[in-house]
Design a protein around this motif. Sequence first.
Motif, PDB file in Angstrom:
ATOM      1  N   GLU A  25       0.814  -1.221   0.000  1.00 53.48           N
ATOM      2  CA  GLU A  25       0.000   0.000   0.000  1.00 53.48           C
ATOM      3  C   GLU A  25       0.847   1.271   0.000  1.00 53.48           C
ATOM      4  O   GLU A  25       0.315   2.374  -0.091  1.00 53.48           O
ATOM      5  CB  GLU A  25      -0.931   0.017   1.225  1.00 53.48           C
ATOM      6  N   ASP A  50      -1.895   5.938   2.220  1.00 53.22           N
ATOM      7  CA  ASP A  50      -3.259   6.372   2.521  1.00 53.22           C
ATOM      8  C   ASP A  50      -3.576   7.733   1.898  1.00 53.22           C
ATOM      9  O   ASP A  50      -4.177   8.603   2.520  1.00 53.22           O
ATOM     10  CB  ASP A  50      -3.491   6.435   4.035  1.00 53.22           C
ATOM     11  N   TYR A  79       3.930   2.409   8.871  1.00 53.66           N
ATOM     12  CA  TYR A  79       2.703   1.871   8.275  1.00 53.66           C
ATOM     13  C   TYR A  79       2.017   0.902   9.241  1.00 53.66           C
ATOM     14  O   TYR A  79       0.809   0.992   9.461  1.00 53.66           O
ATOM     15  CB  TYR A  79       3.013   1.171   6.949  1.00 53.66           C
ATOM     16  N   GLU A  80       2.793   0.005   9.800  1.00 55.72           N
ATOM     17  CA  GLU A  80       2.219  -0.975  10.725  1.00 55.72           C
ATOM     18  C   GLU A  80       1.617  -0.305  11.950  1.00 55.72           C
ATOM     19  O   GLU A  80       0.541  -0.698  12.418  1.00 55.72           O
ATOM     20  CB  GLU A  80       3.285  -2.003  11.142  1.00 55.72           C
ATOM     21  N   HIS A  83      -1.726   1.221  11.155  1.00 51.00           N
ATOM     22  CA  HIS A  83      -2.787   0.313  10.733  1.00 51.00           C
ATOM     23  C   HIS A  83      -2.975  -0.871  11.681  1.00 51.00           C
ATOM     24  O   HIS A  83      -3.422  -1.931  11.263  1.00 51.00           O
ATOM     25  CB  HIS A  83      -2.497  -0.194   9.309  1.00 51.00           C
TER      26      HIS A  83
END
Length: 86
Positions: A25, A50, A79-80, A83
């Motif tokens: 992503e 995003d 990122y982790e 999310h």
Amino acid sequence: MKKVVADITYKVKEMIQRIYNFPKEITIKEAVVYQDYDNSYWVVITYIMDDVEYQNKQRVSFDLTETIRDILFGIADFYERMHVIK
């Protein structure tokens, strides 16, 4: 005055393909190495996550490849953290 030394976007995109579980992503928009006014070298990676553009910058202290890997693992970690499903 800072100047761009190299555009390493293609090389960085190749590197993320070899990093296990690098988030699909995340889109790398640009990666450059530049020399700052004090003759230090910096890597700047601009990426999109995003639908928001981010930029990570880190000074090259010893090894360019290690600096790039540090930035990429930092991006994946960010990122982790953004999310996490609770």
